[in-house]
Design a protein around this motif. Structure first.
Motif: not given
Length: 65
Positions: A30-31, A7-12, A58-64
């Motif tokens: 999230i799950e 998680y990013s600090q902003v998210f936390i 809105r949850i923005i997420y990155k998939v590596d």
């Protein structure tokens, strides 16, 4: 597919400020994302970024990978 989350600090900080009932909904979302990350909406112009909406958030997420 096994996914790792971070998680990013902003998210936390923003997540901690949410009402407990909203936080529980977010945790379930999230799950769900961790189970199937590519089912989210891909963001235009960003190859590994996706978004998932719940309530007015809105949850923005990155998939590596």
């Amino acid at each position: 597919m096994v996914c790792e989350k971070s998680y990013s600090q902003v998210f936390i900080s923003q997540f901690g400020a949410l009402d407990n009932s909203i936080r529980q909904i977010a945790e379930k979302k999230i799950e769900k994302i961790l189970q199937a990350p590519f089912l989210g909406k891909p963001l235009h112009g960003e190859s590994h970024l996706f978004s998932e909406r719940f309530l007015n958030f809105r949850i923005i997420y990155k998939v590596d990978g």
